[in-house]
Design a protein around this motif. Structure first.
Motif, mmCIF file in Angstrom:
data_model
loop_
_atom_site.group_PDB
_atom_site.id
_atom_site.type_symbol
_atom_site.label_atom_id
_atom_site.label_comp_id
_atom_site.label_asym_id
_atom_site.label_seq_id
_atom_site.Cartn_x
_atom_site.Cartn_y
_atom_site.Cartn_z
ATOM 1 N N VAL A 160 9.584 6.638 -3.652
ATOM 2 C CA VAL A 160 8.884 5.520 -2.951
ATOM 3 C C VAL A 160 8.586 6.953 -2.523
ATOM 4 O O VAL A 160 9.608 7.712 -1.741
ATOM 5 N N VAL A 161 7.656 7.905 -2.551
ATOM 6 C CA VAL A 161 7.347 9.140 -2.227
ATOM 7 C C VAL A 161 6.358 9.088 -1.290
ATOM 8 O O VAL A 161 6.239 10.319 0.007
ATOM 9 N N ARG A 162 5.270 7.871 -0.946
ATOM 10 C CA ARG A 162 4.397 8.050 0.343
ATOM 11 C C ARG A 162 4.545 6.665 1.056
ATOM 12 O O ARG A 162 4.308 5.782 0.191
ATOM 13 N N HIS A 163 4.475 6.778 2.546
ATOM 14 C CA HIS A 163 4.377 5.415 3.472
ATOM 15 C C HIS A 163 3.088 4.657 2.679
ATOM 16 O O HIS A 163 1.749 5.356 2.592
ATOM 17 N N PRO A 164 2.788 4.087 2.876
ATOM 18 C CA PRO A 164 1.223 3.063 3.169
ATOM 19 C C PRO A 164 0.763 3.688 4.369
ATOM 20 O O PRO A 164 1.089 3.950 4.943
ATOM 21 N N ASN A 197 1.070 -1.116 -0.516
ATOM 22 C CA ASN A 197 0.231 0.196 -0.461
ATOM 23 C C ASN A 197 0.806 1.141 0.352
ATOM 24 O O ASN A 197 0.551 2.327 0.236
ATOM 25 N N ARG A 198 2.227 0.952 -0.164
ATOM 26 C CA ARG A 198 3.089 2.816 0.058
ATOM 27 C C ARG A 198 2.355 3.333 -1.836
ATOM 28 O O ARG A 198 1.681 2.568 -2.395
ATOM 29 N N ASN A 199 2.731 4.779 -2.050
ATOM 30 C CA ASN A 199 2.795 5.682 -2.559
ATOM 31 C C ASN A 199 1.148 5.327 -3.348
ATOM 32 O O ASN A 199 0.797 5.715 -4.329
ATOM 33 N N VAL A 225 12.101 4.177 4.255
ATOM 34 C CA VAL A 225 10.479 4.372 4.243
ATOM 35 C C VAL A 225 10.358 5.474 5.192
ATOM 36 O O VAL A 225 10.290 5.245 6.728
ATOM 37 N N ASN A 226 10.368 6.203 5.239
ATOM 38 C CA ASN A 226 9.934 7.886 7.010
ATOM 39 C C ASN A 226 8.523 7.710 6.834
ATOM 40 O O ASN A 226 7.235 6.716 5.944
ATOM 41 N N HIS A 227 7.989 7.093 7.712
ATOM 42 C CA HIS A 227 6.863 6.621 8.279
ATOM 43 C C HIS A 227 6.778 8.208 9.725
ATOM 44 O O HIS A 227 7.337 7.883 10.455
ATOM 45 N N PRO A 228 4.722 8.081 9.488
ATOM 46 C CA PRO A 228 5.470 9.246 10.661
ATOM 47 C C PRO A 228 5.401 8.693 12.528
ATOM 48 O O PRO A 228 4.997 9.285 13.547
ATOM 49 N N ILE A 240 6.397 5.158 13.003
ATOM 50 C CA ILE A 240 7.669 3.384 12.719
ATOM 51 C C ILE A 240 8.811 3.256 12.142
ATOM 52 O O ILE A 240 8.745 4.839 10.469
ATOM 53 N N ASN A 241 9.780 3.836 13.123
ATOM 54 C CA ASN A 241 11.799 4.619 12.663
ATOM 55 C C ASN A 241 11.957 3.711 11.999
ATOM 56 O O ASN A 241 12.136 2.111 12.368
ATOM 57 N N ASP A 242 12.703 3.786 11.108
ATOM 58 C CA ASP A 242 13.255 2.957 9.569
ATOM 59 C C ASP A 242 12.669 1.705 8.774
ATOM 60 O O ASP A 242 12.255 0.071 9.785
ATOM 61 N N LEU A 243 11.377 2.096 8.992
ATOM 62 C CA LEU A 243 10.861 1.281 8.342
ATOM 63 C C LEU A 243 11.022 0.594 6.271
ATOM 64 O O LEU A 243 11.508 1.089 5.859
ATOM 65 N N LYS A 244 11.452 -0.475 6.974
ATOM 66 C CA LYS A 244 11.526 -1.837 5.282
ATOM 67 C C LYS A 244 10.525 -2.240 4.856
ATOM 68 O O LYS A 244 9.497 -2.165 5.729
#
Length: 394
Positions: free
Chosen positions: A360-364, A64-66, A336-339, A341-345
């Motif tokens: 990847v411009v948007r996190h899930p 569900n990213r982007n 991926v940056n997430h509000p 989750i630190n260091d989301l892989k």
């Protein structure tokens, strides 16, 4: 650099895996994707865990990213009005409701065409829009069973076995992507949209490829062969001194080099020179090779086999595969940056485009994370948005 699908706007009315996987790929390629979820709970996979990371399920995060995420009550008249506005601005709608559900809500393909003349509607279901099973729900496990896939998966004397991932869902997502891209090209030529009818059952039947062809050409029902190949020998798992590896000898020339490498002159006998002969004497050949492979480690054999061009590889677990140097060199694990989750892989995209690389411009999205933003872009005021929340429209 804008993505390859920059400027294409998609409405994502899907959940679980086949649909979300499809729309994620298109989002990776630069399409603007708005994921619409129910106001209560949303995508079922949000609750499919553990594992959870800061309240988000790993399953949901995988597909569900982007995307922008909004919530919408499609049983509410105001909610339907909002969806109509979104469709009127969109290029593609992807949905995986049970066949007939969207029509009951007032969003059949013909009704969508009245909202946007050149709209493309991609509908994903278990068994498609017609046939005796068309009204049944589509679950990957059921499709693996009914498509014949499980009948050929597992050990010869064991039980039918499902594939370790929801492969029918994944394949259907890929076929849906192909259908959408073809439809966009058709629209570029003619100005016409169209409806795409994709089913998990059809997709998995198509993916039986050579196994299905073997049956259609011979009339012989394929059987489970475990780690053996129905048409090639040796093409299987062997045990080295420190674990299992796969050796896949693809043709007679490779087999000749392989026999010389392992110093087993008996394998150069006329009986074994052709693949047809090797199929006939599979057990004898397997015993000779198995005894030899046990004498060295997986890495020792890999060095020797790679040198003479024989396809081979150790059997990695998931951790070893994702942490391999090959995976790292191909950027197949992304941070991926997430509000929250630190260091989301996340697993990276296999699509490597030289001019329009995947980004990847948007996190899930969180449940309903972009609802207010999208409503504002549609022209609704803050007061109207607050009223819609009170009325359980969004």
């Amino acid at each position: 650099m804008p993505g390859a699908l920059h400027g294409i706007k998609m409405i994502d009315l899907t959940r679980v895996l086949a649909g979300p996987f499809c729309t994620m790929i298109l989002g990776d390629l630069g399409a603007e994707v708005i994921k619409i979820e129910s106001i209560s709970g949303g995508d079922e996979t949000r609750g499919w865990g553990p594992p959870f990371v800061e309240g988000e399920s790993a399953y949901y995060l995988c597909a569900n990213r982007n995307k922008q995420g909004i919530t919408l009550n499609l049983k509410d008249d105001k909610g339907k009005e909002i969806l109509k506005k979104l469709i009127s601005e969109a290029d593609v709608v992807v949905q995986n409701f049970k066949p007939g559900t969207l029509s009951k809500l007032g969003f059949s393909y013909e009704e969508m065409k009245a909202m946007k003349e050149d709209i493309i509607l991609a509908s994903i279901s278990g068994f498609g829009s017609k046939g005796p099973n068309s009204s049944l729900p589509g679950y990957d496990y059921i499709i693996q069973a009914m498509s014949g896939l499980m009948s050929i998966t597992g050990e010869k004397d064991g039980d039918p076995t499902k594939v370790g991932v929801a492969i029918s869902d994944v394949l259907t997502g890929l076929f849906t992507c192909i259908g959408i891209l073809a439809s966009l090209q058709h629209r570029n030529r003619t100005g016409e949209g169209q409806e795409i009818d994709i089913s998990l059952f059809d997709s998995q039947l198509a993916a039986l490829v050579n196994v299905a062809s073997n049956y259609l050409c011979s009339g012989v029902i394929p059987e489970r062969l475990g780690n053996y190949h129905p048409n090639i020998v040796p093409y299987q798992v062997f045990s080295a001194s420190d674990g299992e590896m796969v050796i896949a000898v693809g043709n007679d020339h490779q087999f000749n080099r392989f026999a010389l490498l392992i110093e087993e002159p008996i394998l150069l006998d006329e009986l074994y020179r052709t693949n047809a002969g090797r199929l006939q004497y599979r057990k004898e050949i397997e015993e000779i090779i198995s005894n030899k492979i046990k004498t060295k480690s997986k890495n020792e054999w890999k060095v020797l086999l790679d040198k003479i061009g024989i396809p081979n590889g150790p059997i990695y677990n998931v951790s070893e595969a994702l942490q391999s140097e090959q995976a790292k060199s191909r950027d197949m694990v992304l941070e991926v940056n997430h509000p929250f989750i630190n260091d989301l892989k996340l697993v990276g995209s296999p699509l490597k485009l030289s001019k329009t690389p995947v980004e990847v411009v948007r996190h899930p999205p969180l449940h309903g994370e972009h609802t207010e933003e999208v409503m504002s872009k549609l022209g609704y005021s803050q007061l109207e948005i607050e009223e819609m929340r009170r009325n359980n429209t969004i």
